[in-house]
Design an enzyme around this catalytic site. Structure first.
Site, mmCIF file in Angstrom:
data_model
loop_
_atom_site.group_PDB
_atom_site.id
_atom_site.type_symbol
_atom_site.label_atom_id
_atom_site.label_comp_id
_atom_site.label_asym_id
_atom_site.label_seq_id
_atom_site.Cartn_x
_atom_site.Cartn_y
_atom_site.Cartn_z
ATOM 1 N N ASP A 13 0.692 -1.097 -0.381
ATOM 2 C CA ASP A 13 -0.193 -0.079 0.196
ATOM 3 C C ASP A 13 1.308 1.350 0.041
ATOM 4 O O ASP A 13 2.218 1.490 0.594
ATOM 5 C CB ASP A 13 -1.152 0.062 1.388
ATOM 6 C CG ASP A 13 -2.262 0.926 1.744
ATOM 7 O OD1 ASP A 13 -1.968 1.296 -0.021
ATOM 8 O OD2 ASP A 13 -2.483 1.095 2.156
ATOM 9 N N ASN A 61 -10.659 -3.036 -5.933
ATOM 10 C CA ASN A 61 -10.073 -1.752 -6.511
ATOM 11 C C ASN A 61 -11.110 -1.573 -7.476
ATOM 12 O O ASN A 61 -10.576 -0.418 -8.118
ATOM 13 C CB ASN A 61 -8.814 -2.092 -6.232
ATOM 14 C CG ASN A 61 -7.885 -2.077 -4.961
ATOM 15 O OD1 ASN A 61 -7.270 -3.210 -4.852
ATOM 16 N ND2 ASN A 61 -7.749 -0.546 -3.984
HETATM 17 C C1 IPE Z 1 -5.241 -3.073 -0.054
HETATM 18 O O1 IPE Z 1 -4.589 -1.859 -0.383
HETATM 19 C C2 IPE Z 1 -5.662 -3.155 -1.875
HETATM 20 C C3 IPE Z 1 -4.285 -3.761 -2.282
HETATM 21 C C4 IPE Z 1 -2.521 -2.948 -1.820
HETATM 22 C C5 IPE Z 1 -4.466 -4.159 -3.549
HETATM 23 P P1 IPE Z 1 -6.698 -0.414 -0.657
HETATM 24 O O2 IPE Z 1 -5.204 1.109 -0.800
HETATM 25 O O3 IPE Z 1 -6.936 -0.671 -1.546
HETATM 26 O O4 IPE Z 1 -7.211 -0.256 1.114
HETATM 27 P P2 IPE Z 1 -7.671 0.377 1.262
HETATM 28 O O5 IPE Z 1 -9.277 1.550 0.421
HETATM 29 O O6 IPE Z 1 -7.056 1.708 2.242
HETATM 30 O O7 IPE Z 1 -8.576 0.037 3.259
HETATM 31 C C1 IPE Z 2 -1.341 0.425 -3.500
HETATM 32 O O1 IPE Z 2 -1.469 1.330 -3.535
HETATM 33 C C2 IPE Z 2 -1.856 -0.710 -4.529
HETATM 34 C C3 IPE Z 2 -2.948 -0.607 -4.835
HETATM 35 C C4 IPE Z 2 -4.083 -1.078 -4.217
HETATM 36 C C5 IPE Z 2 -3.188 -1.162 -6.242
HETATM 37 P P1 IPE Z 2 -2.693 2.483 -3.438
HETATM 38 O O2 IPE Z 2 -2.541 2.806 -4.760
HETATM 39 O O3 IPE Z 2 -4.295 2.343 -2.146
HETATM 40 O O4 IPE Z 2 -2.121 3.663 -2.589
HETATM 41 P P2 IPE Z 2 -2.576 4.917 -1.444
HETATM 42 O O5 IPE Z 2 -2.856 4.161 -0.782
HETATM 43 O O6 IPE Z 2 -3.219 5.784 -2.880
HETATM 44 O O7 IPE Z 2 -1.452 5.626 -1.380
HETATM 45 MG MG MG Z 3 -4.021 2.535 -0.543
#
Ligand code: IPE
Ligand code: IPE
Ligand code: MG
Length: 242
Positions: A13, A61
């Site tokens: 993340d 997502n």
């Molecule tokens: C969790 O991250 C899913 C992945 C890392 C693929 P998100 O960024 O989607 O999670 P939330 O929305 O902060 O819970």
């Molecule tokens: C994790 O990084 C990757 C996926 C969930 C695909 P994020 O895209 O959630 O990054 P933040 O949380 O917005 O910084």
């Molecule tokens: Mg995220």
């Protein structure tokens, strides 16, 4: 002797925040995230960890803007091409956990190709793609019902999950400061150890992984039983209470 680490899982993340800090579009963060994924994979394999799972795309997502979803699928497709090319060099079995149904036919075919080209290796890399633990559990129970079962054991459920080929994760690492599972491995994490770091995924260094692994190694895993701290053993050898 520290805890054995057979299965490490990462909730990757913080790619978006990494890009935002640099005044770049979020897609650049995902690109940097793929680089980190490659390096982390090599490092964990060098550490001798036989099972590695990464959360790449959740069932939730899809709620992101279409251009971001497209960019993620495009990155994935490029990574799969590379994975197929480097199958012999990587010496790892790549498994995709999640529901492939909503993915494009081209992506589904790439996944099948990578899984079959790498199926002969012992060490496992699971990529959680369109993965959601609740969906996985519902699908597992549906499968058991289809098999005609009306009563299930925990082992039956284990066998019906996407992760049937793996031991439960020993350690789940989440980057970027959020302290939640976001629908990841809810069943499998029953006795996992957790590590949360504020480091954004693209910035996660090998040195930090070493220190996370060392922290895990020194933890006391009790599984509900009674286990004395190593230093308080009666004979000074860290013996276990029954
Ligand atoms: C969790 O991250 C899913 C992945 C890392 C693929 P998100 O960024 O989607 O999670 P939330 O929305 O902060 O819970
Ligand atoms: C994790 O990084 C990757 C996926 C969930 C695909 P994020 O895209 O959630 O990054 P933040 O949380 O917005 O910084
Ligand atoms: Mg995220």
């Amino acid at each position: 002797m520290g805890n054995e680490l057979r299965h490490i899982a990462f909730i990757m993340d913080g790619n978006g925040r990494w890009a935002k800090k640099r005044h770049l579009p979020r897609e650049f963060g995902h690109r940097a995230g793929v680089e980190t994924f490659r390096r982390v994979l090599t490092h964990c394999r060098d550490l001798g960890i036989p099972f590695i799972t990464v959360y790449a795309f959740s069932t939730e997502n899809w709620k992101r803007p279409q251009h971001e979803v497209d960019a993620l699928m495009d990155l994935l497709s490029r990574y799969l091409r590379e994975c197929l090319r480097d199958a012999k060099k990587n010496k790892a079995r790549f498994c995709f956990i999640g529901d492939p149904e909503p993915l494009s036919d081209a992506l589904k075919a790439q996944i099948r190709d990578v899984e079959s080209a790498t199926s002969g290796y012992d060490s496992v890399v699971n990529i959680a793609l369109n993965y959601g633990s609740r969906h996985e559990l519902v699908q597992a129970f549906e499968k058991l019902v289809r098999e005609g079962k009306t009563e299930f054991t925990e082992e039956d459920v284990d066998r019906a999950l996407y992760t049937a080929h793996c031991p439960d994760p020993d350690l789940i690492v989440r980057t970027a400061g959020e302290k939640r599972l976001s629908n990841f491995l809810l069943w499998q994490a029953a006795y996992a150890e957790f590590y949360f770091t504020d480091t954004l995924w693209p910035d996660l260094s090998n040195r930090e992984i070493d220190s996370i692994v060392a922290d895990y190694s020194a933890r006391v895993r009790r599984y509900g039983a009674v286990k004395e701290e190593p230093s308080s053993g009666a004979n000074g050898k860290g013996d276990e209470a029954s």
